[in-house]
Design a protein around this motif. Sequence first.
Motif, PDB file in Angstrom:
ATOM      1  N   PHE A   1       1.479  -4.717  62.409  1.00 61.58           N
ATOM      2  CA  PHE A   1       1.023  -3.760  61.398  1.00 61.58           C
ATOM      3  C   PHE A   1       0.939  -4.418  60.021  1.00 61.58           C
ATOM      4  O   PHE A   1       0.060  -4.080  59.221  1.00 61.58           O
ATOM      5  N   TRP A   2       1.843  -5.366  59.717  1.00 64.13           N
ATOM      6  CA  TRP A   2       1.713  -6.128  58.466  1.00 64.13           C
ATOM      7  C   TRP A   2       0.411  -6.918  58.455  1.00 64.13           C
ATOM      8  O   TRP A   2      -0.264  -7.007  57.434  1.00 64.13           O
ATOM      9  N   LEU A   3       0.067  -7.501  59.605  1.00 65.19           N
ATOM     10  CA  LEU A   3      -1.189  -8.241  59.720  1.00 65.19           C
ATOM     11  C   LEU A   3      -2.367  -7.308  59.452  1.00 65.19           C
ATOM     12  O   LEU A   3      -3.307  -7.665  58.725  1.00 65.19           O
ATOM     13  N   SER A   4      -2.325  -6.119  60.038  1.00 67.58           N
ATOM     14  CA  SER A   4      -3.397  -5.152  59.819  1.00 67.58           C
ATOM     15  C   SER A   4      -3.517  -4.800  58.338  1.00 67.58           C
ATOM     16  O   SER A   4      -4.623  -4.765  57.782  1.00 67.58           O
ATOM     17  N   GLU A   5      -2.373  -4.571  57.678  1.00 69.09           N
ATOM     18  CA  GLU A   5      -2.390  -4.243  56.255  1.00 69.09           C
ATOM     19  C   GLU A   5      -2.922  -5.408  55.433  1.00 69.09           C
ATOM     20  O   GLU A   5      -3.707  -5.215  54.487  1.00 69.09           O
ATOM     21  N   CYS A   6      -2.525  -6.610  55.795  1.00 70.28           N
ATOM     22  CA  CYS A   6      -2.968  -7.798  55.072  1.00 70.28           C
ATOM     23  C   CYS A   6      -4.481  -7.974  55.208  1.00 70.28           C
ATOM     24  O   CYS A   6      -5.181  -8.274  54.236  1.00 70.28           O
ATOM     25  N   LEU A   7      -4.999  -7.781  56.410  1.00 71.33           N
ATOM     26  CA  LEU A   7      -6.443  -7.880  56.627  1.00 71.33           C
ATOM     27  C   LEU A   7      -7.190  -6.826  55.814  1.00 71.33           C
ATOM     28  O   LEU A   7      -8.260  -7.095  55.262  1.00 71.33           O
ATOM     29  N   ALA A   8      -6.612  -5.618  55.739  1.00 68.94           N
ATOM     30  CA  ALA A   8      -7.241  -4.569  54.934  1.00 68.94           C
ATOM     31  C   ALA A   8      -7.282  -4.971  53.460  1.00 68.94           C
ATOM     32  O   ALA A   8      -8.284  -4.750  52.771  1.00 68.94           O
TER      33      ALA A   8
END
Length: 613
Positions: free
Chosen positions: A538-545
């Motif tokens: 989920f951190w990766l998803s937030e970072c990509l966003a």
Amino acid sequence: MSKRPPRDDQVPGIEDYGFISDCHSAALVSRWGSIDWCCMPRLDSASCFGRLLDRDNGGYCLILPKSDCRVSRRYLDRTLILETTFANEEGTVRLFDFFPMRTGGRHNPYRQILRIIEGVRGTMEMALELCPRFDYGAVRPWIRKIEEHFVALGGDTGLLVSGDNGLTLENRHSISGFCTLGAGDRWRLSILFGSPEDLDDGLIRVPDPRGFDQRLQKTIDWWHRWSDQGQHPALNNGLVRQSALVLKGLSNAPSGAIAAAATTSLPESPGGSRNWDYRYSWVRDSSFSVRSLVELGYQKEADGFRRFMERSCAGSADELQILFGIGGERRLHEYEIKELRGFQGAAPVRVGNAAESQLQLDVYGELLNLAWTWNRRGASPDDDYWEFLVELVNEAARLWESPDCGIWEMRGEPRHFVLSKAMCWTALDCGIRLAEDLKRQAPLDEWRQVRQKIRDMIFDQGVDTERGVFIQAFGHPVMDASLLLLPIFGFIDAGDERMVRTVKAIREELEEDGLLRRYPDGVDGLVGREGAFLSCSFWLSECLALQGNGEEGRRVFERAAATANDLGLFSEEVSSANRMMLGNFPQGLTHLSLIAAAVALEDCRAEGKPSPV
């Protein structure tokens, strides 16, 4: 999804459990109607039902049809009230499991579990087995029948068991019961916590079963009022709203603390010894939780946690430690419970957590970041809290050069973790911005100098110059998924080429089956191989966003979200081999990270950011 009840020799997996809470106590209910974990009067109290950690000796409360049936379950909309449906050719019944809530329950809770069975179609015979075991299975309580109710006493724990007719004292240590339900019929069971001396003296009133249906409706109304405070488009995603409810359920209403999870010692490695007690309030996890709840519009929890931290630290940064008991307790010494064999035989069962005495420098940045977020929403610190914040910044400025145990609480030699240094930078940066915004007195020149020193050292020693990526720690050039937090907390822009390359390297080295592990094998020195750490994805998803790559961020989000059980609950980790849930449950860090990622993705969609990568 529906399943038949298991054979006696089949053991539920973590994914088979549901979670109920009254923001004081907590319980886990299996798919098949068995309360296998319950701690009252607080979430971190000794268990009175603990079959989760020992099938034979832990204790349980089972309600199940006498005949074979199909089973399905759900939460009532916008609540933590669990509804389990049993159906076969003969009939259908619904079982409601919940802790009743009421206005004023913060200081005067019912301290009660209610189990209400309702006939829906045809007829069905239901059976009850109630076998409490106090103090993590060490005490088989003495149960007496007094008129039409039962009192279970042992050690410093007592339960008052009552309800509709049909209960029988099976022996000195267990209760059984049965009923036959037709359409529209209800059968009710109450399990009320009380001090053994008050129960023994008859000072606790036996609740009237005729009022339990009203308590169900009032509890529905209570959860609806809380849930409806949320005001963010991300709440249209059912998992986001469910995650907010879980975080509320992990909170302690009187103190404002938020527990990391509802359980202890669910293994992070199958059959292994990576078993920890997470029923306490970590500064880090709680700060993350508040950040996520505030983003959704749940403001009250942020102020409650702020006041909890100030009280627990006695108003002084010198007294800060990385975790507290949910009442503010400081001494959380770790020990093992020999009476319990562990989840599916995975010993040891631990109570307390040795991380209480660790140095983890990231906590300073998390508390200051929370204060800055709260200030931007119009809740500026008063004089006393400002003094506390200044002390926190000064501590970060004093300690930032020290090695620490890091966000992952490694139990080996301390290291110079990059994220820990960056979070000290965050503490100084947020402190400077707060002082400037509020025109408060602070040693700004000194803070600015230290902030720059930290930044320079990270870029000098925390970057692999050959690959142009951040590394886990000075002198340890391995990838660590916690580096994904660097842009989330403002240390570096998400689109900076070093961060873009770091994200790519983390995925190449730590991604398995679309999910991220924390770090490579062997880094922490512990026995056993852990699974994918869900919050990292989920951190990766937030970072990509944040990088503007919402499409890829959404794909990562959906892959991680798919690991939830049928109730929308997440564990800490998932096995890459068989997708089995691992670690304590439900895990607050996973749920709050899902919320943060969903909010970032919604913001990315609304702003229509083009992808720079």
